[in-house]
Scaffold this active site. Structure first.
Site, PDB file in Angstrom:
ATOM      1  N   ASP A  30      61.555  63.486 -81.340  1.00  0.00           N
ATOM      2  CA  ASP A  30      63.016  63.415 -81.269  1.00  0.00           C
ATOM      3  C   ASP A  30      63.569  64.732 -82.125  1.00  0.00           C
ATOM      4  O   ASP A  30      62.890  65.066 -83.100  1.00  0.00           O
ATOM      5  CB  ASP A  30      63.383  62.161 -82.206  1.00  0.00           C
ATOM      6  CG  ASP A  30      65.011  61.833 -81.801  1.00  0.00           C
ATOM      7  OD1 ASP A  30      65.157  60.961 -81.124  1.00  0.00           O
ATOM      8  OD2 ASP A  30      65.776  62.664 -82.516  1.00  0.00           O
ATOM      9  N   ASN A  82      67.992  51.236 -77.928  1.00  0.00           N
ATOM     10  CA  ASN A  82      69.354  50.937 -78.244  1.00  0.00           C
ATOM     11  C   ASN A  82      70.031  50.747 -76.725  1.00  0.00           C
ATOM     12  O   ASN A  82      69.644  51.832 -75.747  1.00  0.00           O
ATOM     13  CB  ASN A  82      69.966  52.292 -78.714  1.00  0.00           C
ATOM     14  CG  ASN A  82      69.576  52.508 -79.955  1.00  0.00           C
ATOM     15  OD1 ASN A  82      69.417  51.377 -80.922  1.00  0.00           O
ATOM     16  ND2 ASN A  82      69.154  53.688 -80.443  1.00  0.00           N
ATOM     17  N   VAL A  91      72.266  58.597 -75.534  1.00  0.00           N
ATOM     18  CA  VAL A  91      71.747  59.312 -74.107  1.00  0.00           C
ATOM     19  C   VAL A  91      71.562  58.178 -73.077  1.00  0.00           C
ATOM     20  O   VAL A  91      70.805  57.172 -73.377  1.00  0.00           O
ATOM     21  CB  VAL A  91      70.449  60.214 -74.473  1.00  0.00           C
ATOM     22  CG1 VAL A  91      69.964  60.736 -72.964  1.00  0.00           C
ATOM     23  CG2 VAL A  91      70.896  61.184 -75.398  1.00  0.00           C
ATOM     24  N   HIS A  95      65.145  55.066 -72.827  1.00  0.00           N
ATOM     25  CA  HIS A  95      63.979  55.687 -73.689  1.00  0.00           C
ATOM     26  C   HIS A  95      63.923  54.569 -74.742  1.00  0.00           C
ATOM     27  O   HIS A  95      64.707  53.917 -75.132  1.00  0.00           O
ATOM     28  CB  HIS A  95      64.665  56.760 -74.327  1.00  0.00           C
ATOM     29  CG  HIS A  95      65.872  56.962 -74.829  1.00  0.00           C
ATOM     30  ND1 HIS A  95      67.018  56.939 -74.276  1.00  0.00           N
ATOM     31  CD2 HIS A  95      66.093  56.931 -76.153  1.00  0.00           C
ATOM     32  CE1 HIS A  95      68.031  56.921 -75.155  1.00  0.00           C
ATOM     33  NE2 HIS A  95      67.507  56.896 -76.307  1.00  0.00           N
TER      34      HIS A  95
HETATM   35  P1  AMP Z   1      70.187  56.736 -78.411  1.00  0.00           P
HETATM   36  O1  AMP Z   1      71.010  56.660 -79.471  1.00  0.00           O
HETATM   37  O2  AMP Z   1      68.986  55.632 -78.486  1.00  0.00           O
HETATM   38  O3  AMP Z   1      70.548  57.256 -77.157  1.00  0.00           O
HETATM   39  O4  AMP Z   1      68.909  57.973 -78.832  1.00  0.00           O
HETATM   40  C1  AMP Z   1      69.054  59.413 -78.478  1.00  0.00           C
HETATM   41  C2  AMP Z   1      68.178  60.085 -79.224  1.00  0.00           C
HETATM   42  O5  AMP Z   1      67.693  61.497 -78.363  1.00  0.00           O
HETATM   43  C3  AMP Z   1      68.426  60.628 -80.621  1.00  0.00           C
HETATM   44  O6  AMP Z   1      67.573  60.057 -81.509  1.00  0.00           O
HETATM   45  C4  AMP Z   1      68.685  62.231 -80.403  1.00  0.00           C
HETATM   46  O7  AMP Z   1      68.239  62.639 -81.641  1.00  0.00           O
HETATM   47  C5  AMP Z   1      67.706  62.283 -79.573  1.00  0.00           C
HETATM   48  N1  AMP Z   1      67.603  63.678 -78.794  1.00  0.00           N
HETATM   49  C6  AMP Z   1      68.953  63.979 -78.250  1.00  0.00           C
HETATM   50  N2  AMP Z   1      68.824  65.398 -77.556  1.00  0.00           N
HETATM   51  C7  AMP Z   1      67.443  65.519 -77.699  1.00  0.00           C
HETATM   52  C8  AMP Z   1      66.529  66.800 -77.287  1.00  0.00           C
HETATM   53  N3  AMP Z   1      67.269  67.721 -76.642  1.00  0.00           N
HETATM   54  N4  AMP Z   1      65.260  66.646 -77.725  1.00  0.00           N
HETATM   55  C9  AMP Z   1      64.884  65.500 -78.300  1.00  0.00           C
HETATM   56  N5  AMP Z   1      65.625  64.530 -78.583  1.00  0.00           N
HETATM   57  C10 AMP Z   1      66.740  64.685 -78.489  1.00  0.00           C
END
Ligand code: AMP
Length: 112
Positions: A30, A82, A91, A95
């Site tokens: 992350d 989430n 996102v 995941h």
């Molecule tokens: P969520 O809130 O469950 O959608 O988590 C999305 C996660 O993606 C967050 O913990 C972000 O820090 C992570 N994230 C967003 N962009 C990137 C990226 N380019 N590379 C790695 N992690 C990312």
């Protein structure tokens, strides 16, 4: 349709720190870790959120992969998904978060 940020990572259009990959999944570090170890396990086949996955094989494989990757890095850990904006999802490409590496896991008991 615009690709999700995770599709762009899978397609190597933007860099990431990849810790695992097979035909169906990729696992990355992350970019903004919320734990000493914070990994994301991402199915290559796009679904926007966990409850969109209806196939038992796909759902099972996601969690089997998450636990396999987790055990490659951690003894004990927390898996978090989430689901939707109200569930903290930012996102919209399904995941699983792998979180761990805390010195004292007991401090987490007041969260869940
Ligand atoms: P969520 O809130 O469950 O959608 O988590 C999305 C996660 O993606 C967050 O913990 C972000 O820090 C992570 N994230 C967003 N962009 C990137 C990226 N380019 N590379 C790695 N992690 C990312």
């Amino acid at each position: 349709m615009n690709k999700t940020i995770f599709e762009r990572i899978i397609d190597r259009e933007i860099p990431s720190s990849i810790v695992y990959e097979d035909d169906a999944f990729i696992a990355i570090k992350d970019i903004a870790p919320k734990a000493p170890v914070h990994l994301l396990v991402i199915p290559k086949r796009l679904s926007t959120r966990l409850d969109e996955i209806e196939d038992v094989q796909d759902m099972g494989q996601l969690f089997l992969t998450a636990t396999k990757v987790a055990r490659q890095h951690l003894g004990d850990y927390r898996l978090v998904v989430n689901v939707g904006k109200g569930g903290g999802q930012e996102v919209f490409h399904t995941h699983v978060h792998i979180l761990g590496g805390w010195a004292d896991g007991a401090a987490l008991h007041d969260i869940v």
